[in-house]
Structure formats: C-alpha cells, structure tokens
Design an enzyme around this catalytic site. Structure first.
Site, PDB file in Angstrom:
ATOM      1  N   ILE A 105       0.836  -1.194   0.000  1.00  0.00           N
ATOM      2  CA  ILE A 105       0.000   0.000   0.000  1.00  0.00           C
ATOM      3  C   ILE A 105       0.871   1.244   0.000  1.00  0.00           C
ATOM      4  O   ILE A 105       1.856   1.320   0.743  1.00  0.00           O
ATOM      5  CB  ILE A 105      -0.965   0.002   1.216  1.00  0.00           C
ATOM      6  CG1 ILE A 105      -1.866   1.249   1.199  1.00  0.00           C
ATOM      7  CG2 ILE A 105      -0.221  -0.106   2.531  1.00  0.00           C
ATOM      8  CD1 ILE A 105      -2.980   1.217   2.222  1.00  0.00           C
ATOM      9  N   SER A 106       0.559   2.201  -0.854  1.00  0.00           N
ATOM     10  CA  SER A 106       1.210   3.505  -0.900  1.00  0.00           C
ATOM     11  C   SER A 106       2.718   3.332  -1.108  1.00  0.00           C
ATOM     12  O   SER A 106       3.147   2.758  -2.098  1.00  0.00           O
ATOM     13  CB  SER A 106       0.885   4.279   0.386  1.00  0.00           C
ATOM     14  OG  SER A 106       1.218   5.641   0.277  1.00  0.00           O
ATOM     15  N   TRP A 107       3.555   3.781  -0.166  1.00  0.00           N
ATOM     16  CA  TRP A 107       5.004   3.586  -0.262  1.00  0.00           C
ATOM     17  C   TRP A 107       5.318   2.102  -0.440  1.00  0.00           C
ATOM     18  O   TRP A 107       6.168   1.725  -1.255  1.00  0.00           O
ATOM     19  CB  TRP A 107       5.661   4.116   1.005  1.00  0.00           C
ATOM     20  CG  TRP A 107       7.160   4.066   1.040  1.00  0.00           C
ATOM     21  CD1 TRP A 107       8.033   5.054   0.736  1.00  0.00           C
ATOM     22  CD2 TRP A 107       7.971   2.938   1.440  1.00  0.00           C
ATOM     23  NE1 TRP A 107       9.331   4.627   0.899  1.00  0.00           N
ATOM     24  CE2 TRP A 107       9.331   3.343   1.332  1.00  0.00           C
ATOM     25  CE3 TRP A 107       7.695   1.645   1.872  1.00  0.00           C
ATOM     26  CZ2 TRP A 107      10.384   2.491   1.643  1.00  0.00           C
ATOM     27  CZ3 TRP A 107       8.751   0.784   2.178  1.00  0.00           C
ATOM     28  CH2 TRP A 107      10.078   1.212   2.065  1.00  0.00           C
ATOM     29  N   THR A 131      -1.213   3.365  -4.824  1.00  0.00           N
ATOM     30  CA  THR A 131       0.214   3.568  -5.041  1.00  0.00           C
ATOM     31  C   THR A 131       0.490   4.084  -6.450  1.00  0.00           C
ATOM     32  O   THR A 131      -0.432   4.361  -7.220  1.00  0.00           O
ATOM     33  CB  THR A 131       0.985   2.266  -4.753  1.00  0.00           C
ATOM     34  OG1 THR A 131       2.380   2.538  -4.664  1.00  0.00           O
ATOM     35  CG2 THR A 131       0.722   1.211  -5.827  1.00  0.00           C
TER      36      THR A 131
END
Length: 286
Positions: A105-107, A131
C-alpha cells in the site's frame, strides 16, 4: 494489543544485517492459498494493517516493520528498494516460504512492485493499493503532501484528527479520531522516517512495468488526496496483465473505509474461478 494482533506470531529477526520485527498469521495452518507478503505505507507499523491480515483468514500472511518503524530498531545505514526487496526475500527464507502473493500500500506498493520485478519466481500475483510508479507519479494535493511529510501525524492525535480529511480524504468515521485507526499507530523514529522517505528518491518502476509478467490488481480510491487515481490508471496502462478497481468515494485509506469491498476484490483476484482476460477497469460503489 489489538484483537488482530493477538492472533499473530511476532518475533525479532536478525536478517541481512538488520534486526526486524516480523509478524506472521497462520503460516502453520494448512491452506490451498499462497501466503501474502505485505509491504506497509510510509511510517506505518504492523498494527496498522493487522485487521487486513485477520480478514484474509484462509491464508498465511507475513509482514515486517521497516527499520526504525514500529518496533524495528533504527537503521544504521540508508537502504533502497533493491536492498529491502533482497531483505524481504531473506525474511521469506527464514520462514520457509518459497512463493507468495505480494501486496503493498502507498510507499509499500512501490516496494511490492520492485520485489515482483526483482524476485519474479517468488511472486505469484501482485496487489497494488493506493500507489504509483514512483518518481513519475502524478502528485497529490499539496496541502496533503506537506502534512504527509510531517511525522507529527503519528505522534499528535489532535494534529491527526484536525488534518485527517486533508491527509487521507474519504469518510472514515471514528477512525479519523483518537480511536480506531489512530489507536493502532505508533510513531516512527526520526531516522527511520527519514530513511524511508529517501529510499524512494529517484526510483521509478515505469520502464520495467511493461515487462511485468505477473497478474496484477490495482486498487485505487477516486478521492485519494495523496496518490490520485490517475496514478492507478498509469500503472494499469503499463502493466500488461493488470486490472484496475476503483473504490468510489475512497480516500487514501479506503482499505478501512471500504474494507468489505476491498477484501472482496482482493479475494476475487487472488483466487479467480478462471484466468483473467487482461487489462480491465471497473468501479466499486461505496
């Protein structure tokens, strides 16, 4: 400890010259499904994603706190996506896991992409949540990005409550206050947070993604203030065997606000009744 964490096996593991706090769910349970290797968002500790690990109750699940995040000790030297993907592979070795479904998730979605590219034989399927392709991403709301870079959001519950909508968008109810999601967060160390920020500097997966051979699910929220939906469409365009699912009304933390829809989409992708037909885009209502 949250209810989800009481079901986890947690240990401190010395791996690749680093000491990491590792959590595992159900790795000793017989299952017809590949276990999930999960990479978390920037500054987020294991507890933040424990409810998802608990929800995917029919398969193993493994994740670890990045150096200086959660209860993993501070990193001695900086790291990058290549070294952390290598470290993650060593974590799998430690627990006898040969092939996994990779999720981030995301980073952590960036690291999940790099892991799948660096270790294709160990990656069965790939799930990318909120992301981007890294350096070539379409930037989010400047107000949200400025606050995102401030680790105070993990330390000061009043600060988080005040700026939660700007940071994450979407409706999360009580999770935006001092309970819910906030209660599961612990502040990263300044060094841990800084090293995690700089690990992605100059990194992009874009040139390699057209050669990605893994079936990939891309989950995005259409009200994400940090990673706008256009980034998911860009990933969907680049990755040949990918599917984009959009959570309507979902902000950056739609895994919480749209938990049932998100889990259903993940399950349907990881355990399809028939092979995917290629690129697709569809929307899930709130």
């Amino acid at each position: 400890m949250t209810d989800a964490m009481t079901n986890a096996d947690i240990s401190m593991e010395k791996i690749g010259g680093r000491t990491l706090r590792v959590a595992r769910w159900r790795l000793d349970m017989p299952s017809d499904h590949a276990p999930v290797l999960f990479f978390n968002g920037i500054g987020a500790n294991i507890e933040a994603v424990a409810p998802l690990a608990d929800a995917l109750s029919d398969r193993g699940f493994i994740m670890f706190d990045m150096p200086g995040i959660g209860k993993s000790p501070d990193p001695v030297v900086p790291y990058n996506t290549a070294t952390m993907a290598w470290t993650a592979a060593k974590v799998l070795d430690r627990f006898g896991l040969e092939e996994v479904d990779v999720m981030g998730i995301s980073w952590g979605g960036g690291l999940a992409q790099h892991f799948a590219l660096q270790h294709p034989r160990r990656t069965r399927r790939l799930v990318l949540v909120a992301t981007s392709a890294g350096m070539l991403m379409m930037p989010g709301n400047p107000a949200a990005l400025t606050k995102m870079a401030n680790p105070r959001r993990y330390v000061d519950a009043d600060y988080m409550a005040q700026h939660f909508e700007t940071l994450y968008g979407g409706a999360l109810g009580d999770a935006s206050g001092k309970g819910g999601h906030m209660a599961r967060l612990s502040p990263p160390s300044p060094r841990g947070y800084m090293y995690q920020l700089i690990a992605m500097l100059g990194w992009t997966s874009a040139p390699a993604l057209p050669f990605m051979k893994k079936d990939t699910l891309i989950l995005m929220g259409d009200e994400d203030q940090i990673v706008p939906l256009l980034n998911g469409k860009f990933l969907n365009m680049l990755i040949p065997n990918s599917e984009l699912v959009v959570m309507e009304g979902g902000g950056h933390l739609f895994l919480l606000s749209h938990k049932e829809q998100s889990v259903a989409a993940i399950r349907a992708f990881l355990d399809p009744e028939e092979a995917p037909s290629g690129r697709a885009e569809r929307k899930r209502a709130a």
